[in-house]
Design an enzyme around this catalytic site. Structure first.
Site, short mmCIF file in Angstrom:
data_model
loop_
_atom_site.label_atom_id
_atom_site.label_comp_id
_atom_site.label_asym_id
_atom_site.label_seq_id
_atom_site.Cartn_x
_atom_site.Cartn_y
_atom_site.Cartn_z
N ARG A 51 0.83 -1.20 0.00
CA ARG A 51 0.00 0.00 0.00
C ARG A 51 0.87 1.26 0.00
NH1 ARG A 51 -3.52 -1.36 5.24
NH2 ARG A 51 -1.48 -2.16 5.86
N ASP A 53 0.53 5.54 0.89
CA ASP A 53 -0.32 6.49 1.60
C ASP A 53 -0.83 7.59 0.69
OD1 ASP A 53 -0.12 5.17 4.02
OD2 ASP A 53 1.59 6.37 4.72
N TYR A 111 12.56 2.47 -3.09
CA TYR A 111 11.83 3.73 -2.94
C TYR A 111 12.79 4.89 -3.18
CZ TYR A 111 7.67 1.68 -0.71
OH TYR A 111 6.52 0.97 -0.45
N ARG A 198 9.84 7.36 5.03
CA ARG A 198 9.62 8.77 5.39
C ARG A 198 10.25 9.11 6.74
NH1 ARG A 198 3.31 9.21 4.67
NH2 ARG A 198 3.68 11.29 5.59
#
Length: 254
Positions: A51, A53, A111, A198
């Site tokens: 998933r 965000d 990422y 993050r």
């Protein structure tokens, strides 16, 4: 019943995340609406590698679904792109093995986080890069990054909302470089926890600005306490870049 594997990209700006949520616009919701049209009203459940965000983007998200339709991959590609909104694109389509799973078969992910190092706003980057106006000590950030590489319990670097109990992950690579006026953070690992990238970015930025010592990463890992790590960097700077399904590909990535 064929199992279809797709690689997709999306601009996360207009979505409340990937996963279906009642009354909200999501990537999964748009995919399943398009597939329902193709399947004459029959609902089809889409599974993804993971998933993302609200506001988070993807260039190499992988999904799979089962269907009774016997269609060549090229026709799937054309049909889906004609039905999907402009902020989602299907990049490739393959007929997968019957037991393929977009999430459980993944052996690694990459990422990238994009930072705009400037005191001046750029309206063209506002949805894709986090504006950061402070000077950064890259040597300190590199030293901190070295301590994060390898296999660790990353409890300190994941959201308190993380549902999984096993929080051990392996970070294979962390680097950062400038590209067209942006600072790009690159993370490659066998998997990532909720908000992990993050929080890693937020912590490294604190190191880079001198608010945190570079040699404290071992302590943060050992304490397994989210409250002592850095702030969570904004979601709009994050992009799921690639999902790996082959150990050799992960080793020779470019």
């Amino acid at each position: 019943m064929p199992r279809i594997k797709c690689t997709i990209s999306y601009d996360g700006t207009g979505f409340s995340g990937y996963q279906v949520q009642p009354g909200k616009r999501t990537v999964q919701g748009e995919l399943e609406k398009a597939l329902e049209k193709m399947n004459k009203g029959a609902s089809i459940r889409v599974s993804a590698s993971g998933r993302t965000d609200a506001g988070v983007h993807a260039r190499g998200q992988v999904i799979h679904f089962d269907t009774t339709l016997e269609i060549e991959p090229a026709r799937w590609h054309t049909a889906l792109n004609s039905l999907l909104p402009v902020d989602i694109a299907v990049l490739s389509v393959d007929i997968a093995k019957p037991d393929f799973h977009a999430r459980f078969d993944a052996v690694g992910k990459e990422y990238r986080y994009f930072l705009l190092p400037s005191k001046h706003r750029d309206p063209f980057q506002r949805n894709y890069a986090y504006q950061f106006q402070y000077e950064l000590n890259f040597d300190a950030m590199r030293e901190a990054s070295k301590q994060l590489l390898g296999t660790h319990d990353f409890t300190s670097f994941c959201s308190a909302k993380t549902e999984v109990e096993d929080r051990v992950r392996t970070l294979k690579e962390i680097d950062f470089y400038e590209d067209n006026g942006l600072l790009v953070f690159r993370f490659v690992g066998d998997g990532f926890l909720y908000n992990m990238v993050r929080i890693l970015v937020g912590t490294l930025l604190e190191v880079g600005t001198g608010r945190r010592d570079a040699d404290t990463m071992h302590h943060l890992l050992a304490e397994q306490d989210r409250t002592i790590a850095g702030k969570t960097a904004p979601g709009h700077g994050l992009c799921l870049w690639k999902v790996y399904y082959d150990e050799e590909m992960l080793a020779i990535r470019k």
